[in-house]
Write an enzyme that holds these catalytic residues in place. Sequence first.
Site, PDB file in Angstrom:
ATOM      1  N   ASP A  31      38.357  54.059  36.191  1.00 26.33           N
ATOM      2  CA  ASP A  31      37.535  52.843  36.133  1.00 26.33           C
ATOM      3  C   ASP A  31      36.244  53.191  35.418  1.00 26.33           C
ATOM      4  O   ASP A  31      35.675  54.261  35.655  1.00 26.33           O
ATOM      5  CB  ASP A  31      37.250  52.340  37.573  1.00 26.33           C
ATOM      6  CG  ASP A  31      36.804  50.891  37.606  1.00 26.33           C
ATOM      7  OD1 ASP A  31      35.789  50.571  36.958  1.00 26.33           O
ATOM      8  OD2 ASP A  31      37.452  50.095  38.306  1.00 26.33           O
ATOM      9  N   ASP A  58      36.460  54.580  30.251  1.00 22.95           N
ATOM     10  CA  ASP A  58      37.091  53.365  29.744  1.00 22.95           C
ATOM     11  C   ASP A  58      38.590  53.647  29.621  1.00 22.95           C
ATOM     12  O   ASP A  58      38.984  54.684  29.077  1.00 22.95           O
ATOM     13  CB  ASP A  58      36.485  53.035  28.364  1.00 22.95           C
ATOM     14  CG  ASP A  58      36.883  51.658  27.881  1.00 22.95           C
ATOM     15  OD1 ASP A  58      38.079  51.308  27.949  1.00 22.95           O
ATOM     16  OD2 ASP A  58      35.978  50.924  27.429  1.00 22.95           O
ATOM     17  N   LYS A  85      37.097  39.389  33.407  1.00 21.01           N
ATOM     18  CA  LYS A  85      37.774  38.280  34.097  1.00 21.01           C
ATOM     19  C   LYS A  85      36.966  36.995  34.226  1.00 21.01           C
ATOM     20  O   LYS A  85      37.359  36.107  34.974  1.00 21.01           O
ATOM     21  CB  LYS A  85      38.213  38.750  35.481  1.00 21.01           C
ATOM     22  CG  LYS A  85      37.063  39.148  36.391  1.00 21.01           C
ATOM     23  CD  LYS A  85      37.487  39.266  37.844  1.00 21.01           C
ATOM     24  CE  LYS A  85      36.299  39.471  38.744  1.00 21.01           C
ATOM     25  NZ  LYS A  85      36.611  39.466  40.161  1.00 21.01           N
ATOM     26  N   SER A 125      47.684  36.150  36.190  1.00 20.47           N
ATOM     27  CA  SER A 125      46.894  35.128  36.880  1.00 20.47           C
ATOM     28  C   SER A 125      47.576  33.771  36.799  1.00 20.47           C
ATOM     29  O   SER A 125      48.255  33.461  35.807  1.00 20.47           O
ATOM     30  CB  SER A 125      45.523  35.037  36.199  1.00 20.47           C
ATOM     31  OG  SER A 125      44.827  33.908  36.644  1.00 20.47           O
ATOM     32  N   TYR A 151      40.419  34.200  28.182  1.00 21.84           N
ATOM     33  CA  TYR A 151      40.820  35.029  29.324  1.00 21.84           C
ATOM     34  C   TYR A 151      42.295  34.783  29.664  1.00 21.84           C
ATOM     35  O   TYR A 151      43.092  35.723  29.768  1.00 21.84           O
ATOM     36  CB  TYR A 151      39.923  34.730  30.536  1.00 21.84           C
ATOM     37  CG  TYR A 151      40.459  35.304  31.824  1.00 21.84           C
ATOM     38  CD1 TYR A 151      40.416  36.673  32.062  1.00 21.84           C
ATOM     39  CD2 TYR A 151      41.032  34.484  32.800  1.00 21.84           C
ATOM     40  CE1 TYR A 151      40.926  37.210  33.237  1.00 21.84           C
ATOM     41  CE2 TYR A 151      41.534  35.006  33.980  1.00 21.84           C
ATOM     42  CZ  TYR A 151      41.483  36.371  34.196  1.00 21.84           C
ATOM     43  OH  TYR A 151      41.994  36.899  35.349  1.00 21.84           O
ATOM     44  N   LYS A 155      45.930  37.238  29.403  1.00 21.20           N
ATOM     45  CA  LYS A 155      46.932  37.473  30.456  1.00 21.20           C
ATOM     46  C   LYS A 155      48.335  37.137  29.940  1.00 21.20           C
ATOM     47  O   LYS A 155      49.291  37.886  30.141  1.00 21.20           O
ATOM     48  CB  LYS A 155      46.617  36.627  31.693  1.00 21.20           C
ATOM     49  CG  LYS A 155      45.318  37.012  32.391  1.00 21.20           C
ATOM     50  CD  LYS A 155      45.392  38.424  32.930  1.00 21.20           C
ATOM     51  CE  LYS A 155      44.131  38.867  33.636  1.00 21.20           C
ATOM     52  NZ  LYS A 155      44.094  40.306  33.899  1.00 21.20           N
ATOM     53  N   PHE A 180      47.209  33.852  42.579  1.00 15.18           N
ATOM     54  CA  PHE A 180      46.536  32.565  42.701  1.00 15.18           C
ATOM     55  C   PHE A 180      45.053  32.877  43.002  1.00 15.18           C
ATOM     56  O   PHE A 180      44.443  33.597  42.238  1.00 15.18           O
ATOM     57  CB  PHE A 180      47.329  31.632  43.631  1.00 15.18           C
ATOM     58  CG  PHE A 180      48.456  31.002  42.817  1.00 15.18           C
ATOM     59  CD1 PHE A 180      49.510  31.784  42.334  1.00 15.18           C
ATOM     60  CD2 PHE A 180      48.382  29.679  42.404  1.00 15.18           C
ATOM     61  CE1 PHE A 180      50.473  31.251  41.475  1.00 15.18           C
ATOM     62  CE2 PHE A 180      49.347  29.132  41.555  1.00 15.18           C
ATOM     63  CZ  PHE A 180      50.387  29.915  41.088  1.00 15.18           C
TER      64      PHE A 180
END
Length: 339
Positions: A31, A58, A85, A125, A151, A155, A180
Amino acid sequence: MRVLLAGGAGYIGAHTAVALIEAGHDVLVVDDLSNSSAQAIARVEQITGADVPLLIADVRDEEAVAAFVRTHAPVDAVINFAGLKAVGESVAEPVRYYDVNLGAAIVLLKVMKTEGIRTIVFSSSATVYGDPEHLPLSEESRTGIDLANPYGKTKRIIEEILRDAATADAQLQAVSLRYFNPVGAHESGLIGEDPTGTPNNLMPYVARVAVGSLDRVGIFGDDYDTPDGTGQRDYIHVVDLAAGHVAALEHAGPGYDVFNLGTGVPVSVLELIAAFERAAGRELPRQILPRRAGDVAASYCDPSKAQRDLGWTAARTIDDAARDSWNWQSRNPNGYAGD
Ligand code: NAD
Ligand code: UDP
């Protein structure tokens, strides 16, 4: 199994780390801490008693990630939480969103190839469904890349990259999990959602109002075609969501598959605020505001595919999530920065 969690210091990653360790697996985390704190990993270690190696880098640094994987070989699977996000930010900075989100996914697939890792689970998502044609949303519901924001497009594109990669490589096992609305926190109150600045999402915003750091909840529209006029969403407790990742890893087979992870229960903005009021034991000031651009009236899933194929189902309610979110927020009013 030994699992590399990319973006594992974040909100969902840290809860998934706990769930994996409690299920008997080992985890390691890469991370860059761009939206998280190393403290989250220290808390995961505190909850589980396990050692969690953390590489601060990264994910797009292919050499660094490959070397980390080799140091901890054999690594059996990757879960890719890493990415940006914020929907609104993605409209303002599309190139950065494509760069980070697609770049992270592609580098992870490359490292998997060189290091012989066959299984990947990806954080997708519900946003890939755009404005729903029918409710509840099943995995067969219409998706597109004609989505309202970059965004969501990242995904959707990554889902297709995974599908193509699995078609080309018969040994690859790739799973997209369409979350969700993740809410709540670990019941210990040691890990939880710690957004920087003013939260965009409803439950962390309500939590900040309850703890007194924000004045009132703004309700984005009360004239939707829903039972009480406010937007309905499918709020999934993050601990249930974390268990969904364990189930996806343990059931993954060759090829590509996709699952909705939600409760199937629509909850309105007013119902969520009421649940939080019960948890915090106080009334929360609120104000009706205009609709937020880009919001849909209602979004909730049919979770039966995950139940059938993964043996997974959400066990926790909105009241459980409000209680755990309040517990986390009231113990850590400044998030991890309070340490
Ligand atoms: P988060 O921001 O808390 O976690 C993402 C983590 O990735 C952070 O720790 C961040 O520091 C890290 N990261 C970002 N870019 C990186 C990079 N280039 N290299 C290394 N690390 C990087 O977010 P979250 O809520 O835990 O979400 C995890 C994933 O789930 C994200 O991909 C998100 O898009 C997806 N998702 C989240 C929600 C939600 O409401 N929270 C809903 C649907 C999907
Ligand atoms: N919402 C709201 N006030 C807020 C944040 C969100 O009324 O401060 C509403 C939003 O319009 C939607 C629901 O709460 O109906 C969930 O929004 P959130 O941003 O948490 O998730 P989304 O479903 O948009 O990803």
